[in-house]
Design an enzyme around this catalytic site. Sequence first.
Site, PDB file in Angstrom:
ATOM      1  N   HIS A  64      -2.807   5.843  -8.918  1.00 26.55           N
ATOM      2  CA  HIS A  64      -3.413   5.637  -7.609  1.00 26.55           C
ATOM      3  C   HIS A  64      -3.468   6.924  -6.790  1.00 26.55           C
ATOM      4  O   HIS A  64      -4.510   7.307  -6.285  1.00 26.55           O
ATOM      5  CB  HIS A  64      -2.662   4.556  -6.834  1.00 26.55           C
ATOM      6  N   LEU A  81       1.153  -1.256 -12.526  1.00 25.96           N
ATOM      7  CA  LEU A  81       1.921  -2.388 -13.033  1.00 25.96           C
ATOM      8  C   LEU A  81       1.070  -3.627 -13.235  1.00 25.96           C
ATOM      9  O   LEU A  81       1.402  -4.476 -14.053  1.00 25.96           O
ATOM     10  CB  LEU A  81       3.096  -2.707 -12.109  1.00 25.96           C
ATOM     11  N   GLY A 104      -4.753  -5.115 -10.433  1.00 26.99           N
ATOM     12  CA  GLY A 104      -5.253  -5.365  -9.088  1.00 26.99           C
ATOM     13  C   GLY A 104      -6.677  -4.874  -8.930  1.00 26.99           C
ATOM     14  O   GLY A 104      -7.355  -4.506  -9.892  1.00 26.99           O
ATOM     15  N   HIS A 162      -7.988  -2.153  -7.809  1.00 26.79           N
ATOM     16  CA  HIS A 162      -8.328  -0.802  -8.262  1.00 26.79           C
ATOM     17  C   HIS A 162      -8.633  -0.776  -9.751  1.00 26.79           C
ATOM     18  O   HIS A 162      -9.567  -0.110 -10.193  1.00 26.79           O
ATOM     19  CB  HIS A 162      -7.202   0.184  -7.953  1.00 26.79           C
TER      20      HIS A 162
END
Length: 123
Positions: free
Chosen positions: A10, A71, A74, A76
């Site tokens: 990220h 993890l 999501g 993104h």
Amino acid sequence: MSKALILFAHGARSAAWAVPFEKLRDLTQARLPEVQVRLGFLELMSPRLPEVVAELAASGVTQVTVVPVFLGQGGHVMRDLPLMVDELRSSYPQVAINVVEAAGENAAVLNALSDYCVASLPL
């Protein structure tokens, strides 16, 4: 080297946030000396994923595997990354770009994290 592995993360405002990812890159590079192992960030840090792919394509890399070091799957990973990769595939048709599952979706990664959690309990 015609192959590359991009660890996609990220990004954050703090440079210290990247340290574990840099360690992961270095550990991975040591295991794959014949492959370029790079970090690429979504935002807030450099280099961003498009910059990394551009550099790799310019150096003659023809196969890129992107590993989302997230993890979970999501927004993104499920929305932003596919859009970026589609644009990169259009811009660099000579480069085969493969994206694998998010690290946290992989059973071996989850088992390693579970081992760490279990081992953290005092005896």
